[in-house]
Design a protein around this motif. Sequence first.
Motif, PDB file in Angstrom:
ATOM      1  N   LYS A 191       6.513   6.515 -10.133  1.00 57.42           N
ATOM      2  CA  LYS A 191       7.278   5.450 -10.129  1.00 57.42           C
ATOM      3  C   LYS A 191       6.667   4.162  -9.250  1.00 57.42           C
ATOM      4  O   LYS A 191       7.012   3.381  -9.730  1.00 57.42           O
ATOM      5  N   ALA A 192       6.191   4.440  -7.992  1.00 62.25           N
ATOM      6  CA  ALA A 192       5.999   3.388  -7.299  1.00 62.25           C
ATOM      7  C   ALA A 192       4.777   2.721  -7.787  1.00 62.25           C
ATOM      8  O   ALA A 192       4.704   1.338  -7.755  1.00 62.25           O
ATOM      9  N   CYS A 206      16.108   0.725   1.057  1.00 60.16           N
ATOM     10  CA  CYS A 206      16.437   0.312  -0.425  1.00 60.16           C
ATOM     11  C   CYS A 206      15.495   0.769  -1.321  1.00 60.16           C
ATOM     12  O   CYS A 206      15.760   0.592  -2.471  1.00 60.16           O
ATOM     13  N   GLY A 207      14.874   1.763  -1.138  1.00 63.12           N
ATOM     14  CA  GLY A 207      14.146   2.534  -2.153  1.00 63.12           C
ATOM     15  C   GLY A 207      12.800   1.967  -2.332  1.00 63.12           C
ATOM     16  O   GLY A 207      11.717   2.631  -2.965  1.00 63.12           O
ATOM     17  N   CYS A 208      12.430   0.697  -1.960  1.00 64.58           N
ATOM     18  CA  CYS A 208      11.159   0.237  -2.187  1.00 64.58           C
ATOM     19  C   CYS A 208      10.949  -0.794  -1.029  1.00 64.58           C
ATOM     20  O   CYS A 208      11.892  -1.838  -0.904  1.00 64.58           O
ATOM     21  N   ALA A 214       0.789  -1.014  -0.097  1.00 65.23           N
ATOM     22  CA  ALA A 214       0.118  -0.005   0.122  1.00 65.23           C
ATOM     23  C   ALA A 214       0.713   1.378   0.067  1.00 65.23           C
ATOM     24  O   ALA A 214       2.114   1.076   0.734  1.00 65.23           O
ATOM     25  N   LEU A 215       0.491   2.361  -0.783  1.00 68.27           N
ATOM     26  CA  LEU A 215       1.167   3.524  -1.010  1.00 68.27           C
ATOM     27  C   LEU A 215       1.084   4.602   0.334  1.00 68.27           C
ATOM     28  O   LEU A 215      -0.487   4.603   0.500  1.00 68.27           O
ATOM     29  N   VAL A 248       6.027   6.867   0.280  1.00 67.95           N
ATOM     30  CA  VAL A 248       6.197   7.496  -0.966  1.00 67.95           C
ATOM     31  C   VAL A 248       5.713   8.896  -0.929  1.00 67.95           C
ATOM     32  O   VAL A 248       4.813   9.161  -0.588  1.00 67.95           O
ATOM     33  N   ASP A 249       6.596  10.039  -1.397  1.00 70.83           N
ATOM     34  CA  ASP A 249       6.085  11.312  -1.387  1.00 70.83           C
ATOM     35  C   ASP A 249       6.569  12.007  -2.608  1.00 70.83           C
ATOM     36  O   ASP A 249       7.613  11.789  -3.237  1.00 70.83           O
TER      37      ASP A 249
END
Length: 412
Positions: free
Chosen positions: A174-175, A153-155, A131-132, A166-167
Amino acid sequence: MIILKNCKVLDIHHPDDATLYSILVVDGKIQRIAAGELPAKDAAVVDVAGKTVMPGMIDCHVHVIASVANLGLNGRLPNTLAILRAVPILQGMLERGFTSVRDAGGADYALTRAIEDGTIDGPRLFISGKALSQTGGHADFRDRYDHSDPDPCGCNRNAGAIGRIVDGVDAIRKAVREEMRSGANQIKIMASGGVASPTDPIGNLQFSVDEIKAVVEEAQSHQTYVMAHAYTAAAISRVARLGVKTIEHGNLIDDEAAAVMARHGTYAVPTLVTYDAMSKVGKQQGLSDDTLAKNENVRLQGIEALKILQRHGVKMGIGSDLLGDMQQYQTEELEIRAKVLGNFEVICQATAIGAEILDRQGKLGVIAEGAYADLLVVDGNPVEDISVLVKNQGEKIVGVMKGGTWVRQPFL
Ligand code: ZN
Ligand code: ZN
C-alpha cells in the motif's frame, strides 16, 4: 532556436574529440550536431570559442529537503520552512552543473511541479517520495526512550521527513502504491542499518525477504524500480538477488557481493563525499568521537569499494547524499572518485550512466540528436583536469543550459 558554435564536445561517445561542432537547439532538445558551421537562419548564435560542451551532470543520490544535518530534527521542521529551504538547495545544485538529480527520500511532487512550471529554479527532479523504512530502521529517528507513534496520520507527510515507517507485506504494498499515486518516479527502501541513525547498527538487515519482494513487484507493476540503502556485503547481495536496481552507498561490499551485482545488472551509487565532508566538519557540528571514528572507517572502506566494483564491472552513478550546510561539497564527489577511477570514467558516471539509472538513456547525459538540451559550457578540459567542474561552486562552468534555456549564459 539557439546554435552553439565552435564546441569541443565531451560525452561518453566523445572522450577526446578535437573537432569543433555546431549544436542546434530547438524546443528544448538537441536537433542537430554537425562538424563546422550550421546555417543560422533565425537562430541566436553563441560562439563558445573552443570551450568544452558536455551534458549536464546527474546526481543520483541527494536529499533536497535536508536543510538540517540531523534528519530527525529536519523531519520536524514546519512544512513551509522545510520547503522554502529546499529552494536554494535546488538552485545551488543547478548552479554547480547538475541538471538532473534523483532524490533519495523526502522531496514530493509539489517540488517537481514547481520546477517544471518555472515557479522555482532547479534541476530535473526524480523523486522517491518518502523512503520506506521498517520500525527501528534507518528512517526511524526515535531514540530508545521514545515510544510515540512515528506516523500518527498513517503516512508521514511532514515536508522535512525523508522517510516513513511501514511494516508487513500488505502495508508495504500500500505504501508503494501511495508513493506512486503521489508522483514518485522510483521507490526507495532502507535495506540495512546506517552510520548516524540512533538504533540500527550498520550490520542489520532491514525488511524481510517477502517485504522486499513485494516492493520490487509493486514498483515493477508501476513500470519503475527500487533503490536500496545498503552498506554490508550481506545486505547488498540480498537485495540485488531480490531485484532492486540500485545499491546506495555500498561501502562495505566484498568481491562476492560485487559479483552478485554484476550478475544481476545492479547499479551502484556510492556517496563518498558525505563521509569526507563529515570528517572535515563533523567535529564543529558536534559529532562524538565515536561517530567520527565510525565515519572514518566507512570513508576508507568506501574508497576500497570503488576498486572492488570496478574490478567486477559494476556500473556506478554519482551520489553525494549531503545534508545541511554540507550540500556545498556536492561536486567534490567527482574528485574523490577520479583519484581511483580516472577522470573520463567519472565523467561518464556523472552523465550517461546516471541517465541509465534514471531510465533516460539517450535523452539525458549525452550530447546527441534527440536528447534534451541539458548541457554545460566548461572553460577547460575536464578529462585533463576534473577540478574545472569542481572549483568554487562551478566557477569554470561558464554556461548551464537546461531544456534549451540558459540557467547561466556564457559571456554575458
Ligand atoms: Zn542511505
Ligand atoms: Zn541518503
